[in-house]
Write an enzyme that holds these catalytic residues in place. Structure first.
Site, PDB file in Angstrom:
ATOM      1  N   ALA A  47       0.794  -1.339  -0.090  1.00  0.00           N
ATOM      2  CA  ALA A  47       0.122   0.119  -0.096  1.00  0.00           C
ATOM      3  C   ALA A  47       0.842   1.267  -0.074  1.00  0.00           C
ATOM      4  O   ALA A  47       2.095   1.158  -0.229  1.00  0.00           O
ATOM      5  CB  ALA A  47      -0.876  -0.119   1.144  1.00  0.00           C
ATOM      6  N   GLY A  91       2.591   1.256   3.759  1.00  0.00           N
ATOM      7  CA  GLY A  91       3.236  -0.040   4.394  1.00  0.00           C
ATOM      8  C   GLY A  91       3.112  -0.888   3.636  1.00  0.00           C
ATOM      9  O   GLY A  91       2.163  -1.214   2.643  1.00  0.00           O
ATOM     10  N   GLN A  92       3.580  -2.295   3.870  1.00  0.00           N
ATOM     11  CA  GLN A  92       3.458  -3.880   3.439  1.00  0.00           C
ATOM     12  C   GLN A  92       2.966  -4.674   3.974  1.00  0.00           C
ATOM     13  O   GLN A  92       2.853  -4.698   5.145  1.00  0.00           O
ATOM     14  CB  GLN A  92       4.759  -4.022   2.764  1.00  0.00           C
ATOM     15  CG  GLN A  92       5.041  -4.805   1.401  1.00  0.00           C
ATOM     16  CD  GLN A  92       6.358  -4.454   0.853  1.00  0.00           C
ATOM     17  OE1 GLN A  92       6.611  -3.552   0.333  1.00  0.00           O
ATOM     18  NE2 GLN A  92       7.261  -5.352   1.026  1.00  0.00           N
ATOM     19  N   ASP A  98     -11.466   6.400   2.910  1.00  0.00           N
ATOM     20  CA  ASP A  98     -10.388   5.904   1.809  1.00  0.00           C
ATOM     21  C   ASP A  98     -11.031   4.573   1.169  1.00  0.00           C
ATOM     22  O   ASP A  98     -10.511   3.594   0.944  1.00  0.00           O
ATOM     23  CB  ASP A  98      -8.930   5.421   2.466  1.00  0.00           C
ATOM     24  CG  ASP A  98      -8.005   5.216   1.399  1.00  0.00           C
ATOM     25  OD1 ASP A  98      -7.954   5.856   0.099  1.00  0.00           O
ATOM     26  OD2 ASP A  98      -6.926   4.699   1.650  1.00  0.00           O
TER      27      ASP A  98
END
Length: 460
Positions: free
Chosen positions: A136, A139-140, A285
């Site tokens: 994202a 972060g991952q 979001d």
């Protein structure tokens, strides 16, 4: 990737500037190369240009992470007019990689982030898959199993992403330039300004863990929607651990039969739109990367970094404005907006213009008939809303939307854009009447939700 997110303002502005300039040069070059070509050759060239542009955006914005990558995710659900209509779906599909397959940071780098906060992996996790399942803007995400046997998703922040976000906030002008190059009708930077101000909240993983737990509890017994709970004892400043949802991606949902897409579209509407008016809370979001079709058949929603609470007074103000527009009470709408300072009562702006603007941007809640939402329809609504100075809404350039409403407006618009990716059909006004007028649900899904809540309406 090397694992290093570019942090400095100059480094990030240089990449953005080269990207925006590259799109302009490529567009001109492609148009020149079309001269004298056969139709078949023009199609091949157009497709090649589409893929090259999309790939460059994925590579540059995906590597930058932060607000820059968030912009690319937004563009992936819009019908941007960089290309002929016949190639826009190809462009959106490629940009969808920023939601599903963004450039990843090597595990060795991300492991240091996790272990700096939680200690050695073996102390907390029985198994840990080093291949990320999502990458994202902040972060991952990895698949793991806790020592107590629970399957979990582990999201770790990219090193330096906080500085990258700070640089993007100061590079708003360049982000706006890139936004306009993809969506020329969007001349107002209010949406990007709002993103730059609020994206920093996504860095607060302890806050997100608390919110996600609260929302998960709210939906724990829901018949159609699920939210994975956070594992708060393992959530830290840079690491977020939540229950793992096993299921199919949004791309799979897009290929389902129309009736199933319509059912899922209603659930998306209820989660992202109705929740604001029911709970005075909403997820700011909405995009396809945050939606999964869980293996148990429920629709799962993830990522609560931009989850917002809104003062019920402001919620009621939005509801009253939409009711006035729905009932064509133009003067009431005008006076409410003028009283709130949204418009200048001394400006050359009529009550009818205010009414028509609301119908253009939010008419899908107000029109009492079945509407199929497509990317083209959704993009038109976004363009009207973020650039009211265009065309017949030129008089709305005096609009000054209070900050508390900018965020909810963005959530509304990008829910609409996400639904457009499903080409889903519904009488959205009938759904809206539950929170506009507090009426009982008119759909089977809504009635089932009411029964699961002991007869209470979905907005109760």
């Amino acid at each position: 990737m090397t694992g290093r997110v570019p942090e400095g303002r100059m480094a990030r502005s240089g990449r953005l500037g080269r990207l925006a300039a590259g799109q302009a040069v490529r567009t001109v070059g492609t148009r020149l190369s079309m001269i004298g070509r056969t139709e078949e050759a023009r199609q091949v060239l157009a497709e090649r240009a589409t893929l090259q542009t999309a790939q460059q955006i994925v590579t540059v914005l995906g590597g930058m992470k932060g607000a820059a990558m968030k912009l690319g995710q937004m563009l992936s659900v819009l019908d941007v007019d960089l290309f002929p209509e016949s190639h826009r779906e190809l462009f959106r599909t490629k940009l969808g990689e920023l939601r599903d397959r963004a450039p990843t940071v090597p595990f060795a780098v991300m492991r240091r982030v996790i272990e700096d906060d939680l200690g050695p992996l073996g102390r907390v996790f029985a198994d840990f898959d080093e291949t990320p399942i999502a990458a994202a803007s902040i972060g991952q995400v990895y698949r793991a199993r806790l020592r107590d046997g629970r399957a979990v998703a582990v999201k770790a922040q990219y090193p330096g992403v906080d500085k990258a976000i700070d640089a993007d906030m100061r590079n708003l002008e360049l982000l706006t330039k890139l936004w306009r190059s993809a969506l020329p009708s969007a001349g107002d930077s209010a949406v990007l300004d709002e993103i730059s101000r609020t994206i920093g909240q996504e860095l607060d993983y302890p806050r997100e863990a608390r919110i996600q737990h609260r929302v998960a509890m709210r939906y724990r017994d829901h018949p159609f929607i699920t939210v994975p709970d956070s594992v708060e004892e393992h959530c830290t400043r840079h690491v977020l651990v939540t229950e793992l949802i096993e299921g199919k991606s949004f791309q799979h949902v897009q290929a389902l039969p129309a009736a199933e897409r319509d059912r899922i579209g209603e659930l998306i509407y209820r989660f992202y739109i109705s929740s604001l008016f029911r709970d005075s809370e909403f997820c700011g979001d909405p995009h396809p990367g945050n939606i999964l079709l869980a293996d148990d058949g429920r629709l799962a929603f993830v990522d609560f970094g931009l989850y917002k609470r809104m003062d019920p007074v402001h919620v009621d103000f939005e509801r009253a404005g939409l009711r006035a527009a729905c009932e064509h009470r133009a003067q009431d709408l005008y006076e409410a907006w003028a009283g709130r300072g949204i418009i200048d009562s001394n400006a050359d702006l009529t009550a009818q213009e205010c009414l028509e603007y609301v119908w253009a941007a939010a008419g899908w809640h107000l029109l009492d008939e079945h509407i199929t939402i497509t990317p083209e329809v959704a993009t038109a609504a976004v363009a009207f809303a973020v650039d009211p100075r265009a065309a017949e809404f030129r008089g709305m350039h005096h609009q000054l939307l209070p900050p508390e409403h900018v965020f909810s407006r963005r959530a509304d618009l990008f829910t609409f854009a996400t639904l457009g990716q499903l080409h889903t059909t519904n009488n959205w006004h009938q759904l809206a009447r539950e929170w506009l007028y507090h009426e009982p649900s008119a759909t089977e899904i809504g009635q089932a939700i009411e029964r699961s809540r002991g007869g209470r309406r979905p907005d109760a």
